[in-house]
Design an enzyme around this catalytic site. Structure first.
Site, PDB file in Angstrom:
ATOM      1  N   LYS A  83       0.794  -1.227   0.000  1.00 32.97           N
ATOM      2  CA  LYS A  83       0.000   0.000   0.000  1.00 32.97           C
ATOM      3  C   LYS A  83       0.828   1.280   0.000  1.00 32.97           C
ATOM      4  CE  LYS A  83      -4.482  -1.114   0.159  1.00 32.97           C
ATOM      5  NZ  LYS A  83      -5.519  -0.505  -0.674  1.00 32.97           N
ATOM      6  N   ASP A 130      -8.477  -0.338   6.326  1.00 37.20           N
ATOM      7  CA  ASP A 130      -8.539  -1.599   7.059  1.00 37.20           C
ATOM      8  C   ASP A 130      -7.207  -1.900   7.726  1.00 37.20           C
ATOM      9  OD1 ASP A 130     -11.194  -2.697   6.664  1.00 37.20           O
ATOM     10  OD2 ASP A 130     -10.695  -2.794   4.548  1.00 37.20           O
TER      11      ASP A 130
END
Length: 436
Positions: A83, A130
């Site tokens: 990410k 998340d």
């Protein structure tokens, strides 16, 4: 069901086939000319190094495949997941835009100069996550001396929240909301408090930063193309990509499709069965993205997203061939297979979302009831399959339950035993490359 979409498999593991796969150019923002600056930004980030492409010849032989290669993102920037690629590129572009700088003539080091630090003083980057995306935003913000405000959905593990706080100057709030409602909360808080929202999904009026995030993910695809050419001498025949909102899947698909336009692989999208927003949107058969009607829990926290990303949804809808909605045990078996490899294969430490594609491949090749599906998908001794491990061990307690204690066992009796060197098998380290 229409002639465009058909169901290959029903039951706990549900598979759709797209009979109207497009052949042609992908959007310009995912074609090579638009991506050259992306790789330069990543090269200028502290701790940058290409992540390894790992070959699994032992498992390939056991499954009757021509080869399996896994792009292992668990070491990317020391963040434990891919990410950071999207986060740091989007933060870089957003800051250049805010300060009126030309991104083609600016480097990440330039933004850390005292003159720009004074201009950025008080800037707060806001996001919902998340886990992995929020950690990347906090880390990218900290590189500029800025703070981050991160919101997490109900049920998020505290260990993931702690990792975000440790990545930078981040305040983390675990809400009592779903992931998609947490995204809406983060957007509202950014508006009300004057923060800079860095979110990995889009909506009308908020497309530019998500597009930069999607572009950021393509660095892993560009690296994989080079590594596959060096290690195998041929392109992949199949690419399995996990999807939450579909930002990574769409970005990687677009980049690979642009590179392999002369010989495109078959793309397979893998999602949790309880919250398969890409798969479920196809079932509507109207070409539009749809929210999951009744989302349920999943161990695949990074894929627990109920609404597709609108800017990548068309790519997945038009260019992916197969869509798999998988129960949690599919990801769990993938984790165990990577941790306890066959023969001389190297071990890979993969979290639940990272191991989902390998778990899907294992079940396709080993479960008798999926025989027709794997034949339809062309998974045979000629197939060279590319997978992406998107995260490492980001939840140690859950990882131990699954890998060491056997939680979430699969009902498929045909899976190969997780043999070899067990937990003592060395994981591939950052910068290493397996030779096929």
């Amino acid at each position: 069901m229409s002639s465009r979409i058909s169901c290959l498999q029903q039951g706990p593991l549900h598979i759709l086939e797209n009979h109207a796969v497009r052949r042609g150019p992908v959007p310009d923002f995912l074609r090579q000319p638009a991506l050259e600056g992306v790789q330069a930004v990543h090269a200028g980030m502290p701790g940058h190094a290409p992540t390894p492409l790992v070959s699994l010849p032992g498992l390939s032989r056991a499954l009757g495949l021509g080869g399996i290669c896994i792009k292992d993102e668990s070491s990317r920037f020391g963040l434990g997941a891919f990410k950071g690629l999207g986060s740091c590129y989007a933060v870089f572009r957003a800051v250049c835009q805010r300060l009126g700088l030309d991104p083609a003539r600016t480097t990440p080091a330039d933004l850390r100069r005292p003159c720009h630090a004074r201009q950025l003083e008080g800037t707060v980057f806001v996001t919902a996550t998340d886990g992995n995306h929020g950690r990347g935003v906090a880390w990218a913000a900290a590189m500029l001396g800025c703070a981050a405000e991160v919101y997490m959905p109900a049920g998020s593990a505290e260990v993931r929240a702690r990792a975000i706080r440790e990545a930078g100057r981040a305040s983390v709030t675990i809400t009592d909301l779903s992931y998609d409602d947490t995204v809406r909360l983060a957007a509202r808080m950014a508006r009300e408090r004057g923060g800079l929202l860095v979110q990995d999904t889009s909506w009308p009026g908020y497309e530019q930063i998500p597009a930069w995030i999607v572009q950021g993910y393509t660095t892993l695809a560009v690296e994989a193309v080079r590594q596959m050419a060096a290690q195998t001498g041929r392109p992949p025949s199949h690419v399995f990509l996990q999807a939450g909102v579909g930002a990574m899947a769409g970005g990687v698909l677009g980049c690979l499709l642009d590179h392999y336009a002369h010989r495109p692989p078959q793309f397979v999208i893998v999602e949790p069965a309880s919250v398969a927003c890409i798969h479920d949107s196809l079932l509507w058969d109207d070409g539009l993205p749809h929210a999951v009607a009744q989302p349920g829990p999943t161990i695949m926290a990074g894929l627990n997203c109920g609404e597709p990303c609108p800017i990548t949804w068309p790519l997945l809808r038009d260019f992916a061939r197969f869509f798999m909605a998988c129960p949690d045990y599919v990801a769990a078996e993938g984790m165990r297979a990577l941790a306890r490899p066959l023969g001389t294969d190297r071990a890979i430490i993969a979290g639940e979302s990272g191991a989902a594609p390998l778990g899907a491949l294992l079940h396709l090749m080993c479960c008798p009831e999926l025989e027709a599906a794997r034949h339809r998908m062309g998974l045979d001794e000629q197939a060279l399959v590319l997978l992406v491990n998107t995260e490492g061990n980001t939840d140690p307690a859950l990882y131990a339950q699954i890998v060491e204690q056997g939680a979430f066992p699969s009902p498929c009796s045909g899976l190969p035993p997780a043999s070899g060197r067990g937990n003592d098998a060395p994981a591939v380290q950052a910068g290493e490359q397996e030779q096929a």
